[in-house]
Design a protein around this motif. Structure first.
Motif, PDB file in Angstrom:
ATOM      1  N   VAL A   1      46.944  33.807  39.500  1.00 26.45           N
ATOM      2  CA  VAL A   1      45.505  33.491  39.476  1.00 26.45           C
ATOM      3  C   VAL A   1      45.323  32.090  40.029  1.00 26.45           C
ATOM      4  O   VAL A   1      46.147  31.199  39.790  1.00 26.45           O
ATOM      5  CB  VAL A   1      44.913  33.580  38.052  1.00 26.45           C
ATOM      6  CG1 VAL A   1      44.569  35.002  37.684  1.00 26.45           C
ATOM      7  CG2 VAL A   1      45.835  32.978  37.004  1.00 26.45           C
TER       8      VAL A   1
ATOM      9  N   LYS B   1      40.599  33.795  41.147  1.00 22.47           N
ATOM     10  CA  LYS B   1      40.973  34.901  42.030  1.00 22.47           C
ATOM     11  C   LYS B   1      42.320  35.443  41.562  1.00 22.47           C
ATOM     12  O   LYS B   1      43.258  34.677  41.330  1.00 22.47           O
ATOM     13  CB  LYS B   1      41.053  34.435  43.474  1.00 22.47           C
ATOM     14  CG  LYS B   1      39.697  34.070  44.061  1.00 22.47           C
ATOM     15  CD  LYS B   1      39.816  33.643  45.500  1.00 22.47           C
ATOM     16  CE  LYS B   1      38.445  33.288  46.073  1.00 22.47           C
ATOM     17  NZ  LYS B   1      38.547  32.767  47.464  1.00 22.47           N
ATOM     18  N   PHE B   2      42.414  36.766  41.465  1.00 18.53           N
ATOM     19  CA  PHE B   2      43.608  37.411  40.916  1.00 18.53           C
ATOM     20  C   PHE B   2      44.368  38.129  42.021  1.00 18.53           C
ATOM     21  O   PHE B   2      43.774  38.734  42.917  1.00 18.53           O
ATOM     22  CB  PHE B   2      43.184  38.423  39.841  1.00 18.53           C
ATOM     23  CG  PHE B   2      44.301  39.327  39.377  1.00 18.53           C
ATOM     24  CD1 PHE B   2      45.311  38.852  38.560  1.00 18.53           C
ATOM     25  CD2 PHE B   2      44.341  40.674  39.753  1.00 18.53           C
ATOM     26  CE1 PHE B   2      46.345  39.677  38.126  1.00 18.53           C
ATOM     27  CE2 PHE B   2      45.361  41.511  39.328  1.00 18.53           C
ATOM     28  CZ  PHE B   2      46.364  41.008  38.510  1.00 18.53           C
ATOM     29  N   ARG B   3      45.689  38.051  41.954  1.00 21.58           N
ATOM     30  CA  ARG B   3      46.516  38.851  42.866  1.00 21.58           C
ATOM     31  C   ARG B   3      47.759  39.333  42.138  1.00 21.58           C
ATOM     32  O   ARG B   3      48.218  38.695  41.176  1.00 21.58           O
ATOM     33  CB  ARG B   3      46.885  38.085  44.131  1.00 21.58           C
ATOM     34  CG  ARG B   3      47.531  36.739  43.929  1.00 21.58           C
ATOM     35  CD  ARG B   3      47.550  35.965  45.255  1.00 21.58           C
ATOM     36  NE  ARG B   3      48.040  34.616  45.122  1.00 21.58           N
ATOM     37  CZ  ARG B   3      49.306  34.268  45.179  1.00 21.58           C
ATOM     38  NH1 ARG B   3      50.242  35.200  45.359  1.00 21.58           N
ATOM     39  NH2 ARG B   3      49.683  33.013  45.061  1.00 21.58           N
TER      40      ARG B   3
ATOM     41  N   ILE C   1      39.345  36.033  35.523  1.00 24.46           N
ATOM     42  CA  ILE C   1      38.429  36.417  36.607  1.00 24.46           C
ATOM     43  C   ILE C   1      36.982  36.091  36.217  1.00 24.46           C
ATOM     44  O   ILE C   1      36.203  35.584  37.033  1.00 24.46           O
ATOM     45  CB  ILE C   1      38.600  37.914  36.946  1.00 24.46           C
ATOM     46  CG1 ILE C   1      39.970  38.156  37.592  1.00 24.46           C
ATOM     47  CG2 ILE C   1      37.484  38.409  37.857  1.00 24.46           C
ATOM     48  CD1 ILE C   1      40.398  39.615  37.652  1.00 24.46           C
ATOM     49  N   ASN C   2      36.632  36.354  34.943  1.00 29.84           N
ATOM     50  CA  ASN C   2      35.293  35.999  34.462  1.00 29.84           C
ATOM     51  C   ASN C   2      35.025  34.503  34.574  1.00 29.84           C
ATOM     52  O   ASN C   2      33.875  34.082  34.777  1.00 29.84           O
ATOM     53  CB  ASN C   2      35.113  36.429  32.998  1.00 29.84           C
ATOM     54  CG  ASN C   2      34.822  37.902  32.848  1.00 29.84           C
ATOM     55  OD1 ASN C   2      34.224  38.521  33.720  1.00 29.84           O
ATOM     56  ND2 ASN C   2      35.265  38.494  31.744  1.00 29.84           N
TER      57      ASN C   2
ATOM     58  N   PHE D   1      43.835  38.684  32.297  1.00 31.36           N
ATOM     59  CA  PHE D   1      43.419  38.429  33.669  1.00 31.36           C
ATOM     60  C   PHE D   1      41.940  38.704  33.900  1.00 31.36           C
ATOM     61  O   PHE D   1      41.296  38.020  34.702  1.00 31.36           O
ATOM     62  CB  PHE D   1      44.310  39.216  34.635  1.00 31.36           C
ATOM     63  CG  PHE D   1      45.715  38.684  34.679  1.00 31.36           C
ATOM     64  CD1 PHE D   1      45.983  37.453  35.258  1.00 31.36           C
ATOM     65  CD2 PHE D   1      46.762  39.371  34.098  1.00 31.36           C
ATOM     66  CE1 PHE D   1      47.270  36.929  35.274  1.00 31.36           C
ATOM     67  CE2 PHE D   1      48.047  38.865  34.109  1.00 31.36           C
ATOM     68  CZ  PHE D   1      48.303  37.636  34.700  1.00 31.36           C
ATOM     69  N   GLU D   2      41.366  39.660  33.179  1.00 32.92           N
ATOM     70  CA  GLU D   2      39.921  39.870  33.270  1.00 32.92           C
ATOM     71  C   GLU D   2      39.172  38.640  32.769  1.00 32.92           C
ATOM     72  O   GLU D   2      38.123  38.263  33.308  1.00 32.92           O
ATOM     73  CB  GLU D   2      39.510  41.114  32.473  1.00 32.92           C
ATOM     74  CG  GLU D   2      39.887  42.419  33.177  1.00 32.92           C
ATOM     75  CD  GLU D   2      39.678  43.642  32.295  1.00 32.92           C
ATOM     76  OE1 GLU D   2      39.142  43.493  31.171  1.00 32.92           O
ATOM     77  OE2 GLU D   2      40.053  44.747  32.729  1.00 32.92           O
TER      78      GLU D   2
END
Length: 436
Positions: free
Chosen positions: A153, A141-143, A136-137, A132-133
């Motif tokens: 995402v 958008k993460f939840r 995000i990079n 997930f990182e």
């Protein structure tokens, strides 16, 4: 729940063909979501984990056709994204660790990807941060819904980025690569995993039209493209199964030939088994293991200190074979320290080997010292339960070498990673029966 009944103490003989690689299959199958065109895949193993993923893809709307033994076509031209929000998906996705790798392709192609917290082996924490990182990079958008353990995402269009991964995660690297191939601009992934199976994924994506360079190294550079086309792909043989058969031959003093192993993709595996005293001969693309009638002797380091076998990211020794090494060492001449660095609960099955008469000192959750019997004292038959895929096969090898009749419960764990293992073992002389 099914059970194996094993009559041990018999020598085996013949040849055995390794199945297609489970860990490659889980990546490659997810990659079919990246294109609306037909992808044909060969040498797919018929095992529980892979079949679960194929079923998951079918429920997502992927058109799947079986065209031969281990060969399928996949066409993801009408993906049903609403399935991702269903209660059925929340249940289906939990049962398989590899389901996490649908997120990258779906995010790249459709702008969103969801997954419940995946299951799999009970071998300690296996965090998902790297996946997930990476997303995000790339601008997603993460939840995370803590009550339902549901990850999501979303992104209108991913954008290339430089990233240094916090760990060389194989599934994490695969997921990020599959997202980045359709991102806008250039993505650089440093500290990328470089296992042969990940190399296979990158080569397949390049044939589909992706632009990935640095394949086989720990730095991948990906130039995003607008779309990908279909392709044909054949999977490598499963290196973990190959290592399992080497261990089986040694423990049962059997003469075995392991067919079509793709030697160049085995890395350190043959050398590690040789350090344990096992004769591993190359005959073309086959491995020949002679019957070790006089046993096998563990090497020491050149200064005389005890050999340590430890796992590490590729090209280090795979953690999936440490349980096999541990079992083999129980009948070797000499001692070895097995150091499992990457997972914290994978050595806890040694209590079952100790019950069978093995001399093992569990130093801590990560290290075990094994003092070999040199076949002067055989392991004793017992009743046990398979805790995960690799420990389960290790216990099966121990049972096949032990005198008497052993029982192994919860063999569904073994079926998750090994295709028709009882049939294939019977074909080389094993006395093994499956009962419900």
């Amino acid at each position: 729940m099914a059970t194996f009944i094993i009559e041990g103490g018999h020598q085996l003989k013949g040849s055995i063909q390794p199945q297609g690689a489970k860990n490659e299959a889980l990546q490659i199958l997810c990659a079919v979501l990246l294109t609306p065109e037909t992808v044909t895949i060969h040498n797919i193993p018929d095992i529980i984990d892979v079949n679960k993923l194929i079923s998951l893809l079918e429920k997502l709307g992927v058109k799947i056709e079986k065209i031969g033994s281990g060969s399928y076509t996949f066409k993801a031209d009408e993906v049903n994204m609403k399935y991702l929000e269903s209660a059925e998906f929340k249940e289906d996705g939990k049962g398989l660790r590899g389901s996490i790798m649908i997120v990258g392709p779906l995010l790249a192609r459709f702008g969103k990807g969801y997954i419940p917290k995946p299951g799999g082996d009970k071998i300690g924490r296996r965090r998902l941060d790297t996946h997930f990182e990476g997303f995000i990079n790339l601008g997603a958008k993460f939840r995370y819904n803590r009550e339902e353990h549901f990850y999501g995402v979303e992104a209108d269009r991913l954008k290339g980025a430089y990233m240094l991964l916090d760990e060389a995660s194989v599934t994490g690297t695969a997921n990020i690569v599959m997202a980045a191939v359709l991102a806008e601009g250039t993505t650089t992934i440093y500290n990328a995993a470089c296992e042969p199976y990940l190399q296979q994924l990158c080569k397949m994506l390049n044939r589909m039209g992706a632009k990935i360079s640095g394949v086989g190294s720990n730095m991948l550079i990906i130039e995003g493209v607008d779309n990908l086309k279909g392709t044909d792909h054949k999977m490598l043989p499963d290196m973990i199964e190959i290592g399992s058969w080497i261990g089986l031959a040694a423990m049962t003093k059997s003469e075995l030939t392991i067919k079509n192993v793709s030697w160049d993709d085995l890395g350190q595996i043959p050398d590690v088994f040789r350090k344990l005293g096992i004769t591993v001969e190359r005959k073309g693309e086959d491995i020949y293991i002679p019957a070790h009638k006089d046993g096998y002797e563990i090497q020491s380091y050149i200064d005389g200190s005890i050999l340590t076998v430890a796992d590490a990211p590729w090209p280090g020794f795979t953690p999936d074979l440490l349980s096999i090494v541990l079992v083999i060492a129980t009948q070797a001449r000499g001692s070895v320290l097995v150091h499992q660095k990457m997972f914290e609960s994978r050595l806890f099955f040694v209590d079952k080997l100790i019950d069978m008469g093995a001399k093992i000192i569990l130093c801590d959750p990560h290290r075990a010292t094994v003092i070999g019997h040199d076949f002067k004292s055989s392991l004793k038959a017992t009743t046990m339960t398979s805790p995960d895929i690799r420990a389960g096969v290790s216990l099966l090898i121990a049972a096949l070498s032990a005198k008497g009749t052993s029982t192994i419960h919860n063999i569904e764990q073994i079926d998750r990673g090994y295709e028709r293992i009882d049939e294939r073992l019977r074909a080389i002389g094993a006395k093994i029966t499956r009962v419900s």
